[in-house]
Motif scaffolding. Structure first.
Motif, PDB file in Angstrom:
ATOM      1  N   PRO A 896       0.824  -0.960  -0.436  1.00 45.62           N
ATOM      2  CA  PRO A 896       0.050   0.303  -0.461  1.00 45.62           C
ATOM      3  C   PRO A 896       1.235   1.411  -0.524  1.00 45.62           C
ATOM      4  N   GLU A 897       2.464   0.952   0.101  1.00 46.54           N
ATOM      5  CA  GLU A 897       2.833   2.247   0.020  1.00 46.54           C
ATOM      6  C   GLU A 897       2.886   3.142  -0.571  1.00 46.54           C
ATOM      7  N   PHE A 898       2.897   1.941  -2.050  1.00 43.16           N
ATOM      8  CA  PHE A 898       3.751   1.619  -3.128  1.00 43.16           C
ATOM      9  C   PHE A 898       2.341   2.822  -4.030  1.00 43.16           C
ATOM     10  N   GLY A 899       0.906   2.947  -3.767  1.00 41.98           N
ATOM     11  CA  GLY A 899       0.207   3.545  -3.737  1.00 41.98           C
ATOM     12  C   GLY A 899       0.091   2.719  -4.994  1.00 41.98           C
ATOM     13  N   GLU A 900      -0.254   3.283  -6.638  1.00 39.98           N
ATOM     14  CA  GLU A 900      -0.558   3.098  -7.781  1.00 39.98           C
ATOM     15  C   GLU A 900       0.283   2.079  -8.477  1.00 39.98           C
ATOM     16  N   LYS A 901       1.450   2.250  -7.746  1.00 44.22           N
ATOM     17  CA  LYS A 901       3.431   0.964  -7.963  1.00 44.22           C
ATOM     18  C   LYS A 901       3.308  -0.178  -7.946  1.00 44.22           C
TER      19      LYS A 901
END
Length: 993
Positions: A896-901
């Motif tokens: 989740p820390e990466f966002g959409e990445k």
């Protein structure tokens, strides 16, 4: 009727009526392509002509479209064959887009086309045979796509073609002889294709107009044909990274126009042929990593060379003096040969020498004072030779230097004062010489210095206060010298410091206050000095510290309780004057030798304290032990009774069903299916997933196996992170049995046997006591995975996958490579497991199969898989690249820390925005930084968006092995632990740093 026609005219927008026919064609092109960046937004329908549109060029006389250049516009979609309706179109370029599908066969109707550039796209399928029917085609570049199959035989019929580039595709077959019929060719580039093993066609010698011939990494075997000597106009010859053998043919000395010759990484032998002096235009020759021998020819060194790379051969004798006369020489790499004698006295005097790497030879004498006379020298790498005498004073004025490695020689005397303060040097390595004198205060000028390695010399005196001004310093290794005095107070300003090793010196005094600023300190070794005072409590706040050695000093007082907060792999406080109680966390067997020689230290470890007060507590301790023994006996008797009752119940329950099981074995077994069935209890359950449960079974012979229990049903979409719809358990079982039943490899998990009945299927594997890499890496136990262990896991897994891709016939694609499917044995050896999604590649060699659904796990799926559904080895290589990034970063593939990445995009973005240090797992020892950078590079290469840019798995293994020997067999051992700063190979090709 007239009324209807007028009504039609009124309904058509005026803008559409004003655009000419060529503009209408281009509007159709615009609407047929996906344009996420709105690159074609300026193509306005209200214009009269498209001649002013971006990317469009018109002929001045006819005002007709002559050229279309849509490079780097992020367009996607099939190639638009309607472009051939533009009658005067001579040039098309879609370089670096996402054009997909295949090239239509009717492209041959573009009769005026001269220039076609479709490089760096996603085009697939076979090369169109009809391309050769374009009568005016001069330039054809299809680099960096996914074309597969053979080069069509029609390609020998091009009439005017001058440039043919098919680099980085999936072409197979062998390089065809008919290419020698294209007499107009000036450039032929077929590099980096997985051709079948084959020789260089002698017919290529007929291409007398050829100026560039690139056949890098084309799976070439055999000898270099003499016919290439007929290419009198050739300027650039690249045959590197193949399996060519034999000698360098003498005919090549007739290439009087050649500027560059690349023969590196082959199996060429013998010496250079006579006549090299004929190559008067030669500026660069790279014949490194072969088996060439003999002396380096004097006539070669008399050429006006700019770059000479002959490393990793068997050249012997001294270096010809004539090499110093080359006026343009800027690169000289001769490391790992058997060269002797002194360097030419004038080396660097007549040329702007930039990179000098002569490591791992037997050179002797002094370094020439002229090396940096032109002020261009950046890298000076001379480790592992027999150089002696002082360093030239002139090197202290060489402001261009960035990397200096002169270790493992016989240099002596004082280091020039200016040498310490060179402003651009980031690595200064003087290890294992006989240098004397002090570390000069001029070191304050070395603002870029990252690694200072002066170990095993005769340096003396205090460490200068100016050392604390080097804000980029990551490692300071000064052990085994005669340094004295106290540590300078300024040393606490080194906030990036990861390794401080000053053991075996004469340093004294107390440790400076403020060392809590060393937030990145990983190793602190001050052993065998004369430090005194208390051990600072602040050491316990250094969260990434895992190696602490303060032994053989004069430290006194209590051991700070904060040290218990550290995750130390090594702790040694022995032979000091410590006293008081041992912190309870250190009363473990693993620390039994960490506190010896401290008479006043008391604790529960053997050898501590003098036994005072022991008699006082003896009776109390005896009573407690008696109570404990009685309680344990009652508990054990009760458990045995319960187990016997439970076992008899289970055996009675299963007695009816045992006869229904069928056993299929793949190895000689020392157990029966009945013994397996008896142990499938919930007490033995060690894992559970969407396909079933996994049990640990201890057999009567003492052997341990893992049993996977599958049952019927359909897997839900994206369950447990997987994204294959409708995958039936029978298919999982059949794929697992078909694959593992035939495989024998040390890095593939062993399938002992399978047991089947109507409603249940069992797979019996060898047991892996350390579980999966994913579970270990992303848990609180990740500290067990130090860098050498992670590297070993990567290499083991790569060798297993390489076996599947290259040694199995037909080849096998795993399709679900991930860290959870890499299991670890008791020694952290890795095995690839879980072949439920594995597929066999088409044995006809006609390319990869298309699958009806996406298979794999979230975060590991190659980007092209989503839109092509094509299964090949490149998909596994991408997934393995993600595993490498997990090992380097310590992060999950999706977070989740990466966002959409995903992890790949996060790594690329972080590298661009913050730099490499923000990517690497903070738990890893910073002294392995160079190896970590190299592995990170391999991970990025494997996760390249274009499949053709990903190396084959066999190549990945070689790349990993190039990292490995430096970190293991070629690493210098000191004090019983590895010190990986020091490599025999001085070249660091491809480093992200």
């Amino acid at each position: 009727m007239l009324f209807l026609f007028l009504l039609f005219l009124l309904s058509v927008p005026p803008a559409t009526l004003s655009l000419n026919q060529e503009g209408l064609y281009l509007q159709s092109l615009k609407h047929s392509l996906d344009d996420p960046d709105a690159a074609l937004s300026a193509w306005n329908e209200s214009d009269d002509t498209p001649c002013k549109w971006p990317g469009v060029t018109c002929d001045a006389g006819s005002n007709s479209v002559s050229s279309l250049d849509l490079s780097n516009t992020n367009l996607a979609g099939p190639f638009p064959s309607l472009l051939c309706r533009l009658p005067n179109l001579t040039s098309i370029s879609f370089f670096n887009n996402s054009m997909n599908s295949t090239i239509p066969s009717d492209l041959s109707t573009c009769s005026n086309l001269q220039h076609l550039d479709l490089s760096q796209n996603l085009l697939t399928g076979a090369l169109p045979r009809t391309l050769a029917d374009l009568p005016n085609l001069v330039y054809l570049d299809l680099t960096g796509n996914n074309f597969s199959g053979h080069i069509p035989d029609t390609f020998g019929r091009f009439q005017k073609l001058e440039v043919l580039s098919l680099v980085y595709n999936l072409l197979d077959g062998t390089i065809p002889a008919f290419l020698g019929n294209i007499s107009t060719l000036k450039m032929l580039n077929l590099s980096y294709n997985p051709f079948f093993p084959g020789g260089i066609p002698p017919e290529l010698g007929n291409l007398t107009n050829l100026e560039v011939l690139w056949l890098t990494d084309c799976n070439l075997v055999g000898e270099i044909p003499d016919s290439l000597g007929r290419l009198k106009k050739l300027k650039d010859l690249d045959l590197a990274v193949n399996e060519l053998h034999g000698s360098i043919p003498r005919s090549l000395t007739g290439l009087t126009s050649v500027f560059q010759i690349e023969l590196y990484n082959n199996s060429l032998s013998g010496s250079f042929p006579p006549g090299m002096s004929n190559l008067t235009a030669l500026r660069l020759i790279d014949a490194s990593m072969n088996d060439l021998s003999g002396p380096i020819p004097d006539e070669l060194c008399r050429l006006p060379l700019e770059s000479l790379n002959l490393y990793e051969n068997r050249f012997e004798g001294s270096l010809p003096e004539s090499i110093a006369d080359s006026p343009g020489l800027y690169e000289l790499r001769l490391f790992r040969n058997q060269l002797t004698g002194e360097l030419p006295r004038n080396l660097g005097r007549h040329s702007p020498l930039k990179w000098l790497d002569i490591s791992n030879n037997q050179f002797s004498g002094e370094l020439p004072a002229s090396l940096c006379e032109k002020g261009a020298l950046e890298e000076l790498l001379v480790i592992y030779n027999q150089f002696s005498g002082p360093l030239p004073e002139s090197l202290g004025e060489c402001q261009s230097l960035t990397r200096v490695r002169v270790g493992y020689n016989r240099f002596s005397g004082e280091v020039p004062a200016g040498f310490w303060g060179l402003p651009h040097v980031y690595l200064l390595e003087l290890i294992e010489n006989s240098f004397s004198g002090q570390i000069a205060k001029t070191i304050a000028g070395a603002s870029n210095l990252s690694l200072l390695i002066v170990s095993r010399n005769n340096f003396s005196g205090p460490i200068p206060e100016e050392i604390g001004w080097l804000e980029n310093l990551v490692g300071f290794l000064g052990n085994d010298n005669n340094l004295s005095g106290s540590l300078p107070e300024s040393i606490v300003n080194l906030e990036l410091l990861g390794n401080l090793d000053l053991h075996n010196n004469q340093l004294s005094g107390e440790l400076p206050s403020g060392i809590k600023s060393w937030k990145k300190l990983n190793e602190l070794n001050l052993a065998n000095n004369e430090f005194s005072g208390k051990i600072p409590e602040m050491i316990g706040s250094l969260s990434v510290l895992n190696y602490l050695d303060l032994s053989k000093n004069r430290f006194s007082g209590k051991i700070p309780t904060g040290l218990q907060n550290l995750k130390l792999n090594q702790l040694n406080l022995s032979y000091n004057q410590l006293s008081g109680e041992l912190p309870p966390m250190f009363a473990k067997q693993m620390y039994e030798n960490s506190f010896l020689g401290n008479p006043g230290l008391c604790g529960d470890l053997e050898g501590l304290c003098d036994g005072k007060g022991e008699a006082k507590n003896k009776g109390y301790i005896w009573l407690l032990r008696t109570i404990f023994v009685l309680a344990a006996l009652v508990f054990i008797v009760g458990m045995v009774w319960f187990y016997m009752k439970y076992r008899s119940f289970k055996q009675a329950k299963r007695a009816i069903d045992k006869s229904k099981w069928t056993l299929m074995s793949f190895h000689k077994l020392g157990f029966s299916e009945h013994e397996i069935l008896d142990c499938l209890d919930e007490d033995n359950l060690i894992g559970s997933g969407s396909s079933g449960k996994v049990y640990k079974v201890v057999l009567t012979n003492g052997e341990v196996v893992a049993v996977k229990r599958l049952w019927g049903g359909v897997k839900k979409e994206c369950e447990s992170g997987e994204v294959e719809k409708g995958h039936v358990r029978d298919n999982v079982f059949d794929a697992e049995v078909d694959t593992l039943g035939k495989i024998r490899h040390k890095n593939i998990v062993k399938l002992w046997c399978c047991c089947t009945t109507r409603d249940c299927k069992l797979l019996v594997y060898e047991y892996m006591p350390n579980g999966s890499l994913g579970d270990l890496l992303h848990s609180s136990k990740s500290g067990l995975l130090d860098w050498p262990t992670r590297y070993k896991i990567a290499l083991d897994a790569a060798e297993g996958l390489s076996y599947l891709h290259h040694d199995c016939v037909p080849a096998i694609v795993h399709r679900d490579v991930k860290s959870n499917n890499i299991l670890l044995d008791g020694e952290f050896g890795a095995r690839v497991s879980d072949f439920g999604l594995a597929k066999v590649i088409d044995s006809t060699g006609k390319g990869p199969k298309s699958m009806s659904v996406i298979a794999g796990s979230c975060g590991y799926i190659a980007p092209e898989y989503a839109y092509t559904l094509r299964v090949n080895e490149k998909s596994d290589i991408y997934s393995f690249g993600v595993v490498i990034l997990e090992l380097v970063t310590g992060r999950l593939p999706v977070d989740p820390e990466f966002g959409e990445k995903d992890l790949v995009k996060w790594v690329c973005t972080t590298l661009d925005q913050k730099g490499v240090d923000h990517v690497i797992d903070a738990k890893l020892d910073s002294c392995y930084k160079e190896e970590i950078y190299k592995l990170l590079n391999i991970g990025l290469l494997c996760t390249s968006p274009l499949p053709i840019n990903r190396p084959a798995m066999r190549r990945v293994v070689k790349l990993l092995q190039e990292v490995g020997p430096e970190t293991q067999s070629k690493t210098i051992k000191k004090d019983g632990k590895l010190s990986p700063y020091y490599y025999e190979d001085a070249s660091d090709h491809g480093s992200v740093a």
